[in-house]
Scaffold this active site. Sequence first.
Site, PDB file in Angstrom:
ATOM      1  NE  ARG A  85      -0.450  11.800  -1.615  1.00  0.00           N
ATOM      2  CZ  ARG A  85       0.811  12.122  -1.354  1.00  0.00           C
ATOM      3  NH1 ARG A  85       1.743  11.964  -2.278  1.00  0.00           N
ATOM      4  NH2 ARG A  85       1.146  12.601  -0.175  1.00  0.00           N
ATOM      5  CE  LYS A 140       5.509   8.599  -4.705  1.00  0.00           C
ATOM      6  NZ  LYS A 140       4.268   7.849  -4.555  1.00  0.00           N
TER       7      LYS A 140
HETATM    8  N1  HH2 Z   1       3.065   8.897  -1.964  1.00  0.00           N
HETATM    9  C1  HH2 Z   1       3.611   9.537  -0.909  1.00  0.00           C
HETATM   10  C2  HH2 Z   1       2.850   9.773   0.244  1.00  0.00           C
HETATM   11  N2  HH2 Z   1       1.560   9.378   0.322  1.00  0.00           N
HETATM   12  N3  HH2 Z   1      -0.332   8.356  -0.678  1.00  0.00           N
HETATM   13  C3  HH2 Z   1      -0.890   7.728  -1.720  1.00  0.00           C
HETATM   14  N4  HH2 Z   1      -2.179   7.338  -1.667  1.00  0.00           N
HETATM   15  N5  HH2 Z   1      -0.190   7.456  -2.865  1.00  0.00           N
HETATM   16  C4  HH2 Z   1       1.113   7.820  -3.006  1.00  0.00           C
HETATM   17  O1  HH2 Z   1       1.709   7.509  -4.066  1.00  0.00           O
HETATM   18  C5  HH2 Z   1       1.759   8.490  -1.904  1.00  0.00           C
HETATM   19  C6  HH2 Z   1       0.979   8.751  -0.738  1.00  0.00           C
HETATM   20  C7  HH2 Z   1       5.010  10.015  -1.001  1.00  0.00           C
HETATM   21  O2  HH2 Z   1       5.062  11.319  -1.514  1.00  0.00           O
HETATM   22  P1  HH2 Z   1       5.188  12.638  -0.606  1.00  0.00           P
HETATM   23  O3  HH2 Z   1       3.963  12.852   0.214  1.00  0.00           O
HETATM   24  O4  HH2 Z   1       5.575  13.780  -1.456  1.00  0.00           O
HETATM   25  O5  HH2 Z   1       6.450  12.344   0.287  1.00  0.00           O
HETATM   26  P2  HH2 Z   1       6.670  11.973   1.806  1.00  0.00           P
HETATM   27  O6  HH2 Z   1       6.073  10.631   2.045  1.00  0.00           O
HETATM   28  O7  HH2 Z   1       8.173  11.978   1.933  1.00  0.00           O
HETATM   29  O8  HH2 Z   1       5.998  13.024   2.643  1.00  0.00           O
END
Ligand code: HH2
Length: 294
Positions: free
Chosen positions: A269, A234
Amino acid sequence: MMQYSAEVRRWQLPDRGLPLGPRTLIMGIVNVTPDSFSDGGQHFRPESAIEHALRLETEGADVLDIGGESTRPGSEPVSVEEELRRVLPVMEELRRASKLPLSIDTRKAEVAGQALAAGASIVNDVTALGDPAMAGVVASTRAGVVLMHMRGDPKTMQQTPTYEDVVEEVCAFLETQVQVARAAGIRQDAIVLDPGLGFGKRTGRGVEDNVTLLRGLDRLVRLGYPVLVGASRKTFVGNLLGGRAVHERLEGSLAAAGYAVLRGARIARVHDVQATRRFLDVIDALRATDEPNP
Ligand code: HH2
């Protein structure tokens, strides 16, 4: 602040319980999106998302989290139809090919319902039951659920977030959403809480809500529900590394995950499953001697 007596030691899913003991669980991220912040487009084709997910399984993931909508700051929402078109083929094939519990990363009850019918057993909801139909879907299927704190929505959340006391406000919001969940019939042992690092949190220029939340994580842990933390790659990690790009944030992500676990998080995660598993195996071994009743 309300206290819950019994600490949850298992995350109960419809077909099994995941132990939340001395070994930290890893939720591996599978983004079936063209625009996710760190790996957008890499696994947009179903075959490549499936292959990636199966690799994360061999690397030591305990849960696979499949998402069809990016929630990165500034991202555009996608329609129910498009989100389903992205995630369902992946969910169906993984249900056949993988032994792991599957999680659907969505804020839409319709997507959650169809993904659960296709074999998912967890709903990872970054709006913590923001869709009024979501609690009913989770309750009726006895799915596990992650309730995450977000301020605003992904399109605008980083514009002007402000908090008096970020830890207190995140805990208060999640306590309220726990009550919404319980009132809808979601069982206590199905619920996991997440402070939502990077979701409407201030970072950079001397204000670090994400760091404050990690330092205050024990307050969230004391609510009595298992805590999941998503720090992987992040922006705040990049900022703590002097502005490192997404693919230069592994060590920083490991540090944040390790710190979160030592503060009581039980699920991480992450994108980098193999490195995180090796790292947390050692953290887990070390913390086992710290905690009389791990
Ligand atoms: N962070 C993201 C997405 N979903 N869910 C939970 N429970 N906690 C988190 O910190 C979280 C999440 C963002 O990360 P990522 O999936 O890599 O990115 P994107 O939302 O751009 O797909």
